[in-house]
Scaffold this active site. Structure first.
Site: not given
Length: 383
Positions: A70, A72, A103, A136-137, A165, A354
């Site tokens: 992903h 995003d 990520d 995904e997020e 991931e 994150h």
């Protein structure tokens, strides 16, 4: 076409401020690059979410290796708290800094670069398939799920899949994920009868009833785990009454909880258990309970075998470490991919994902690119 530098591609992706659900040019960048390399690219957007499907090789080939990821990212928070602008992709101290560096724009860049480098070597009956989402997020309802729905409708297939991931807790190459626990959230609303705190017998206290239920749920041991999974867990995440008065028993109180469960349970069996326990307390107290339950994904495991060995061999050659097969951690889009083919996750060290000042070791991006290239070559018997 010249080889793609995975570090440069990671930086270019970071500079696309693709905070979910905004695409912000990230998938357009990848589609242009992959199309130039000979991939057949299709945008599979749904409900405002951007997704990309890219295939090199024959549709329905006997050997089709997929990569999923992903572009995003989660919001950066206060940019002033960052050492560098979160979307600048600054290189410093051997690291690349920015939101999504860990990520998982580096993972996407690593497998895209490996795929582009290998396309001329893929056998005639083989195919490389890349499924990249922008959801995904977020709610994860119109991302990989939309891609899989579209694949089913159009006859596209994947034989085996790698999700890029971050999978390593502290050291590159130490772990790959061959499964994940299931996850579900429940919101519980207790509805009683409001009354004066001095006359509790005239009310039905939803707070007391809710606390009784939550105490039982939190104390209950769901299982002891098994060979593939750790024990299932239940975590209380919120209790809220919103009552500003000290002399009033409220009419309503709410709570929320999350369950991470192994393959000794299903979302349905746990939902039935929650309802049964709520019914018991309701009969004891006269307080009614309303439950809203959402299952984010069921547990799954890809059994050890030639595919996990192939992936582990590639990691070991490039890092010098034999990775542990693990089902720990949260959820990923592998929970959707597992419905169509065996899937494992292999990626970077995830310690900064994150966080403010998210970053990735530049050497690790290059190492991951080499791992993916070796997996592709071995999968098509071209190592």
């Amino acid at each position: 076409m010249t080889a793609v530098d995975p570090v440069d591609l990671t930086a270019r992706l970071i500079r696309c401020p693709s905070v979910t659900p905004d695409e912000a040019g990230a998938l357009t960048l990848l589609a242009d690059l992959l199309s130039e390399a000979g991939f057949e690219c299709t945008r599979v957007d749904r409900n405002g979410t951007a997704n990309l499907f890219a295939r090199w090789g024959a549709k329905g080939a006997n050997k089709s290796l997929g990569f999923n990821g992903h572009t995003d990212v989660v919001p950066p928070g206060n940019a002033a708290d960052w050492r560098f602008d979160p979307f600048s992709a600054t290189e410093a101290e051997g690291k690349l800094w920015g939101r999504g560096a860990c990520d998982m724009k580096s993972g996407v860049a690593a497998f895209v670069a490996a795929a582009v480098d290998h396309v001329r070597k893929t056998p005639p009956d083989g195919a490389l398939v890349l499924t990249i989402t922008g959801d995904e997020e977020g709610d994860a309802t119109d991302g990989t799920v939309a891609l899989l729905d579209w694949m089913a409708e159009t006859g596209e297939t994947i034989s085996h899949c790698i999700v890029g991931e971050p999978t390593c807790p502290t050291v590159m190459g130490e772990m790959i994920k061959n499964g994940r626990r299931g996850s579900m959230n429940a919101k519980i609303v207790a509805r009683g009868v409001q009354g004066h705190a001095a006359y509790p017998h005239r009310a039905k206290n939803p707070v007391s009833a809710l606390v009784r239920l939550l105490d039982h749920l939190a104390r209950f041991s769901l299982d002891d785990g098994n060979a593939n999974f750790d024990p299932s867990t239940l975590a209380l995440t919120s209790i809220d009454t919103g009552n500003p008065a000290t002399n009033v028993i409220p009419a309503q109180s709410t709570a929320a909880l999350n369950i991470r469960f192994n393959d000794l349970h299903t979302g349905e069996s746990l939902s039935q258990w929650l309802h049964a326990e709520a019914d018991k307390v309701a009969k004891e107290t006269g307080v009614a309970f309303d439950l809203k339950i959402k299952v984010s994904g069921e547990s799954f495991v890809t059994n050890p075998g030639w595919f996990t060995d192939l992936v582990s061999d590639a990691v070991e050659v490039e890092t010098g470490r034999r990775p542990v097969l693990s089902t720990s951690g949260g959820t990923s889009d592998a929970r959707f991919v597992k419905s169509i083919c065996p899937v494992v996750e292999v990626g970077l060290v995830g310690s900064s994902m994150h966080q403010v000042d998210e970053h990735v070791e530049i050497a690790h991006i290059q190492q991951l690119n080499a791992i993916y290239a070796r997996i592709i070559a071995a999968y098509f018997d071209d190592a």
